[in-house]
Scaffold this active site. Structure first.
Site, mmCIF file in Angstrom:
data_model
loop_
_atom_site.group_PDB
_atom_site.id
_atom_site.type_symbol
_atom_site.label_atom_id
_atom_site.label_comp_id
_atom_site.label_asym_id
_atom_site.label_seq_id
_atom_site.Cartn_x
_atom_site.Cartn_y
_atom_site.Cartn_z
ATOM 1 N N LYS A 226 -47.345 -25.104 -57.156
ATOM 2 C CA LYS A 226 -47.353 -26.535 -57.423
ATOM 3 C C LYS A 226 -46.066 -26.976 -58.127
ATOM 4 O O LYS A 226 -45.592 -28.100 -57.924
ATOM 5 C CB LYS A 226 -48.589 -26.921 -58.248
ATOM 6 C CG LYS A 226 -49.895 -26.780 -57.473
ATOM 7 C CD LYS A 226 -49.916 -27.645 -56.222
ATOM 8 C CE LYS A 226 -51.265 -27.644 -55.528
ATOM 9 N NZ LYS A 226 -51.305 -28.537 -54.343
ATOM 10 N N TYR B 174 -50.822 -19.874 -57.530
ATOM 11 C CA TYR B 174 -51.157 -21.288 -57.369
ATOM 12 C C TYR B 174 -50.306 -22.177 -58.278
ATOM 13 O O TYR B 174 -49.691 -23.142 -57.818
ATOM 14 C CB TYR B 174 -52.638 -21.513 -57.663
ATOM 15 C CG TYR B 174 -53.032 -22.970 -57.598
ATOM 16 C CD1 TYR B 174 -53.162 -23.616 -56.369
ATOM 17 C CD2 TYR B 174 -53.268 -23.710 -58.759
ATOM 18 C CE1 TYR B 174 -53.511 -24.955 -56.296
ATOM 19 C CE2 TYR B 174 -53.626 -25.045 -58.695
ATOM 20 C CZ TYR B 174 -53.751 -25.662 -57.468
ATOM 21 O OH TYR B 174 -54.091 -26.991 -57.410
#
Length: 250
Positions: free
Chosen positions: A176, A172
């Site tokens: 980003k 994750y």
């Protein structure tokens, strides 16, 4: 606020996306509520209110994206605001956040999970940009708002004193970071075109993305996304801000 502004919010059937759609509709904006499951999108629209339209949209499915663009073209003829909100943190359903972090270390991260998360968080955003840009170019006040995370800021997470320094991982967190880089490339491509591009890190909301372990209300977490989405033609572009309005380093 122009009453006929046309917006698309991805992943808007729940959480922050739904809150953004709700506040934009309250402003008089016509909002297409993107949802992978059309039935859930329709349920969300019933709660959001008049001005919202459910739109089946899976950002990992090229046919779904093309169909969504065609519908917006047919029904509105342009797009004034694209909020790329859809995102996932993992495909695992058998672990909580602590368990996910234990599994997500570079030495143990499941590559199938990494690929699935990047497909939504990175490639999905770029696919949306490519499909919707022709519609955005028809607007006199177009803006793109990409929803990211402060975990994507390399400057921030490289600091050993940062509270989530040890939480940075390749699934994750790094997705980003990649999204931030892709957003920067959009900003550069659109310099001088009049199309604004902004990057926002929302608060740590109690939503499905955080397995409902977040500490902020959806309203507070969505606040900066909504503020930036409301910016007019003369509003700033090329910004990267947090839920409390502070500038985040790249």
């Amino acid at each position: 606020m122009p009453t006929q502004r046309i917006a698309l919010v991805t992943g808007a059937n729940q959480g922050i996306g739904k809150q953004v759609a709700k506040e934009l509709v309250a402003d008089g904006v016509t909002v297409f509520v993107g949802s992978r499951d059309l039935a859930r999108g329709k349920e969300a629209v019933a709660d959001i209110g008049n001005g919202a339209t459910a739109l089946r949209l899976d950002v990992t499915d090229a046919a779904s994206i093309a169909s969504a663009a065609e519908r917006i073209d047919r029904e509105a003829g342009r797009l004034d605001l694209l909020v790329n909100n859809a995102g996932i943190s993992t495909t695992r359903t058998d672990v909580d956040m602590a368990g996910f972090r234990a599994l997500a270390k570079p030495s143990t991260a499941p590559l199938d999970d990494l690929r699935a998360v990047w497909e939504v968080n990175v490639f999905g955003v770029l696919a949306m940009y490519q499909a919707m840009l022709p519609l955005l170019r028809r607007s006199s006040e177009a803006r793109i708002v990409n929803v990211t995370s402060a975990l994507g800021s390399l400057t921030t997470v490289a600091d050993p004193t940062f509270a989530l320094h040890l939480a940075f991982e390749p699934i994750y967190g790094a997705s980003k970071t990649a999204l931030n880089a892709v957003t920067l490339s959009m900003m550069i491509e659109l310099e001088g075109t009049g199309i604004g591009v902004n990057l926002v890190s929302p608060g740590f909301a109690s939503t499905a993305l955080t397995n409902f372990q977040g500490t902020d209300s959806v309203e507070d977490a969505a606040r900066e996304v909504v503020r930036v989405a409301r910016l007019g033609q003369d509003g700033p572009t090329g910004t990267f801000t947090s839920w409390n309005g502070m500038t985040i380093p790249w």
